[in-house]
Design an enzyme around this catalytic site. Structure first.
Site, mmCIF file in Angstrom:
data_model
loop_
_atom_site.group_PDB
_atom_site.id
_atom_site.type_symbol
_atom_site.label_atom_id
_atom_site.label_comp_id
_atom_site.label_asym_id
_atom_site.label_seq_id
_atom_site.Cartn_x
_atom_site.Cartn_y
_atom_site.Cartn_z
ATOM 1 C CD GLU A 102 -6.990 125.643 53.093
ATOM 2 O OE1 GLU A 102 -6.610 126.301 52.158
ATOM 3 O OE2 GLU A 102 -6.959 126.021 54.368
ATOM 4 C CB CYS A 132 -6.017 125.710 44.663
ATOM 5 S SG CYS A 132 -4.800 125.429 45.716
HETATM 6 P P1 NAD Z 1 -12.995 116.681 43.989
HETATM 7 O O1 NAD Z 1 -13.788 116.458 42.759
HETATM 8 O O2 NAD Z 1 -11.860 115.663 44.179
HETATM 9 O O3 NAD Z 1 -13.759 117.134 45.195
HETATM 10 C C1 NAD Z 1 -13.000 117.208 46.580
HETATM 11 C C2 NAD Z 1 -13.787 116.206 47.398
HETATM 12 O O4 NAD Z 1 -15.211 116.413 47.761
HETATM 13 C C3 NAD Z 1 -13.726 114.745 47.028
HETATM 14 O O5 NAD Z 1 -13.003 113.997 48.190
HETATM 15 C C4 NAD Z 1 -14.851 114.364 46.770
HETATM 16 O O6 NAD Z 1 -15.158 112.899 47.099
HETATM 17 C C5 NAD Z 1 -15.739 115.491 47.602
HETATM 18 N N1 NAD Z 1 -17.173 115.426 47.078
HETATM 19 C C6 NAD Z 1 -17.224 115.858 45.566
HETATM 20 N N2 NAD Z 1 -18.628 116.021 45.612
HETATM 21 C C7 NAD Z 1 -19.264 115.958 46.653
HETATM 22 C C8 NAD Z 1 -20.317 116.252 47.099
HETATM 23 N N3 NAD Z 1 -21.618 116.420 46.237
HETATM 24 N N4 NAD Z 1 -20.791 116.061 48.586
HETATM 25 C C9 NAD Z 1 -19.816 115.474 49.279
HETATM 26 N N5 NAD Z 1 -18.528 115.522 48.978
HETATM 27 C C10 NAD Z 1 -18.146 115.699 47.695
HETATM 28 O O7 NAD Z 1 -12.395 118.151 43.847
HETATM 29 P P2 NAD Z 1 -12.694 119.307 43.032
HETATM 30 O O8 NAD Z 1 -13.731 119.958 43.707
HETATM 31 O O9 NAD Z 1 -12.845 119.272 41.591
HETATM 32 O O10 NAD Z 1 -11.306 120.334 43.401
HETATM 33 C C11 NAD Z 1 -11.092 121.300 42.607
HETATM 34 C C12 NAD Z 1 -11.069 122.527 43.302
HETATM 35 O O11 NAD Z 1 -10.516 122.441 44.710
HETATM 36 C C13 NAD Z 1 -10.726 123.728 42.684
HETATM 37 O O12 NAD Z 1 -11.759 124.787 42.942
HETATM 38 C C14 NAD Z 1 -9.415 124.071 43.426
HETATM 39 O O13 NAD Z 1 -8.975 125.372 43.351
HETATM 40 C C15 NAD Z 1 -9.703 123.598 44.841
HETATM 41 N N6 NAD Z 1 -8.513 123.212 45.504
HETATM 42 C C16 NAD Z 1 -8.111 124.253 46.552
HETATM 43 C C17 NAD Z 1 -6.968 123.895 47.204
HETATM 44 C C18 NAD Z 1 -6.673 124.832 48.482
HETATM 45 O O14 NAD Z 1 -5.765 124.369 49.167
HETATM 46 N N7 NAD Z 1 -7.471 125.767 48.615
HETATM 47 C C19 NAD Z 1 -6.195 122.943 46.907
HETATM 48 C C20 NAD Z 1 -6.674 122.083 45.831
HETATM 49 C C21 NAD Z 1 -7.551 122.310 45.277
#
Ligand code: NAD
Length: 520
Positions: A210, A244
């Site tokens: 997602e 998102c």
């Molecule tokens: P985040 O930094 O919280 O990362 C998400 C998860 O990935 C966390 O649990 C984190 O621990 C893990 N993570 C981070 N780096 C990692 C790595 N190198 N290796 C393994 N795991 C790792 O969140 P984010 O990425 O900043 O989230 C924002 C993004 O999420 C935006 O692009 C947003 O659009 C998307 N998003 C999508 C939805 C959806 O339902 N489609 C919902 C919410 C957010």
């Protein structure tokens, strides 16, 4: 053995006892999850306030209300979703049991994101529990207060071995991803999504991703611009744009740009007062890193509304940027914050072209009175979803699958889609050790006659249910007509047709059985 290894091992052992198989057990856990939300509303709201500066009512509206709805729906529909699903029969399976049986996958890893730390982490969990899986829950370390409350309180309500919460950052998530899971459900950025998929591939573990991206919003000049801007202002600035599916940028004709700006300005004032910084329903940017990223994204663009900020508070005002182009800095990545650029186009043709030249978005928004125009955008573009004349609300329709396509993700969830996504849909075919004659056509020696029969049975698509229904209807109609007309025994047209149909079906059936016997 690492903590992560231990946790996964315990979850698997517990899953293998079979305790998640009975539906009553799953419903019991779902009830506990519901109880957790209602009893711990205060702790959840406090944590979100500290993470994102959101009000308690905002948290209930955008985080827990949807979860409660999803849990209630799952409890109500579970028996239906988990039941065998009979499929259409063919001539070859006419006397068999043919159905799809959903079964649990095993141990699911749920990796949540920080922007709606409860909704995006627990909503997949609802599907995982309903489908009978164990689930390791990894909340985002970025929303640290929510993660801590989840880790401390959730085990007081759910089975600790089956649904453990593992907190930590990148290294802990990477350690988790080294373990073997039966499904990984990830919410977050596309960049990390690729790493998650790579890690899962080592175990041939399927993934749901997602992700996000830049969701465009086209405003047709002939729509009600006042209403459109009200809905867009709400969809963009809720949670400070850290959604998102927030409209990332507006596409509209140059002739309406200033009207759009004026209307959005009015709505910002109406929703968040003259000073959103002190208004409880306007939150904060999650951290300084994202604050700096967003401020840098504004560089080179003209501010039409807002633009002020306070780094010490992680505050950025609801901001509209005008005369932006596809090459502007703000268009280089998903904004994920309260900046709303407007890009002018010559009309819907250019808007479609602009959208299609970029990655497939999570959602496309279009505001127009013209249904044909809306249908044209649907036909000529691709995205996870398309929502016309509103923002965000498709997320709340549990009958619609929620998910991305291409760069915005893969797989989907919500309602029954969550259940199916986290189940294995097992094909079941139960034949009898009778009717061996039918099988002759596949046994050697392969004669031309047998091949002819194989062609008939495999290629002729006969709708068996319809055939049976027609036969039944014809019989009933015939009998009814016969009974009514018994004294004179005169056949009307209807009766004659009915009898003819019955005879035809019977004739074909007998022919078929005769041939089968001959083949034996
Ligand atoms: P985040 O930094 O919280 O990362 C998400 C998860 O990935 C966390 O649990 C984190 O621990 C893990 N993570 C981070 N780096 C990692 C790595 N190198 N290796 C393994 N795991 C790792 O969140 P984010 O990425 O900043 O989230 C924002 C993004 O999420 C935006 O692009 C947003 O659009 C998307 N998003 C999508 C939805 C959806 O339902 N489609 C919902 C919410 C957010």
């Amino acid at each position: 053995m690492s903590r992560e290894q231990l946790v996964v091992q315990r979850a698997r052992k517990s899953f293998q006892t079979g305790k998640t198989k009975p539906l009553e057990y799953r419903i019991h856990q779902l009830k506990n999850l519901l109880r957790f939300i209602s009893e711990r509303r205060g702790e959840i709201a406090d944590a979100v306030k500290r993470d994102l500066g959101k009000s308690a009512r905002g948290t209930e509206l955008f985080e827990t209300l949807g979860l409660e709805g999803e849990i209630n729906l799952s409890m109500e529909k579970l028996a239906e979703w988990a039941a065998p699903r009979p499929v259409e029969k063919s001539l070859l399976t006419i006397s068999d049991e043919v159905y799809v049986q959903p079964e649990p996958l095993g141990v699911v890893l749920i990796i949540g994101a920080w922007n709606y730390p409860w909704a995006v982490t627990l909503q997949p969990l609802v599907g995982a529990i309903a489908a009978g899986n164990a689930a390791v829950i990894k909340p985002s370390e970025v929303s640290s207060h929510s993660a801590k409350v989840m880790e401390e309180l959730l085990p007081q309500y759910l089975d600790k071995d089956l649904y453990p919460v593992v907190t930590g950052g990148v290294s802990e998530t990477q350690e988790l991803l080294k373990q073997r899971f039966d499904h990984v459900f990830y919410t977050g950025s596309s960049t990390v999504g690729k790493l998650v998929m790579e890690a899962a591939a080592r175990h041939l573990t399927p993934v749901t991703l997602e992700l996000g991206g830049k969701s465009p919003c086209y405003i047709d000049k002939d729509c009600d611009i006042r209403i459109a801007c009200r809905r867009i202002t709400w969809g963009k600035f809720v949670n400070c744009g850290q959604t998102c599916i927030a409209p990332d940028f507006i596409l509209c004709e140059a002739s309406i740009q200033s009207q759009v700006i004026e209307e959005i300005k009015k709505c910002i004032k109406e929703f968040y007062t003259d000073n959103p910084e002190t208004f409880e329903d306007y939150g904060r940017i999650i951290n300084q890193r994202h604050f700096k990223r967003l401020m840098a994204l504004m560089e080179g663009s003209t501010v039409a509304v807002g633009g002020n900020s306070d780094e010490s508070q992680c505050y950025i005002a609801p901001t509209v940027l005008k005369d932006v182009t596809g090459e502007s800095t703000v268009m280089r990545e998903e904004i994920f914050g309260p900046l709303l650029p407007i890009i002018t186009v010559s009309g819907v043709d250019e808007a479609i072209q602009f959208i299609n030249e970029r990655e497939k978005p999570l959602v496309i928004y279009i505001f127009s009175h013209d249904n044909k125009l809306i249908k044209r955008v649907i036909a000529e573009t691709s995205s996870g979803a398309l929502l016309a004349n509103d923002c965000l609300v498709h997320f709340t329709v549990d009958a619609l699958p929620f998910g991305g396509v291409g760069n915005s993700g893969m797989g989907c969830y919500h309602g029954q889609y969550s259940f199916d996504q986290l189940s294995h849909l097992r094909s079941c075919l139960i034949k009898q050790l009778k009717m061996e004659g039918v099988n002759s056509m596949r046994y050697p020696p392969h004669t031309a006659k047998k091949l002819g029969w194989a062609r008939f049975f495999l290629l002729k698509r006969v709708n068996v249910c319809r055939l049976r229904r027609m036969a039944l209807l014809a019989t009933l109609a015939g009998l009814a007509a016969f009974a009514v007309q018994e004294p004179s025994y005169e056949f009307t047209d209807t009766t004659r047709c009915s009898f003819t149909l019955v005879c035809k079906i019977k004739h074909h059936h007998e022919l078929l059985l005769g041939q089968m016997h001959k083949m034996q």
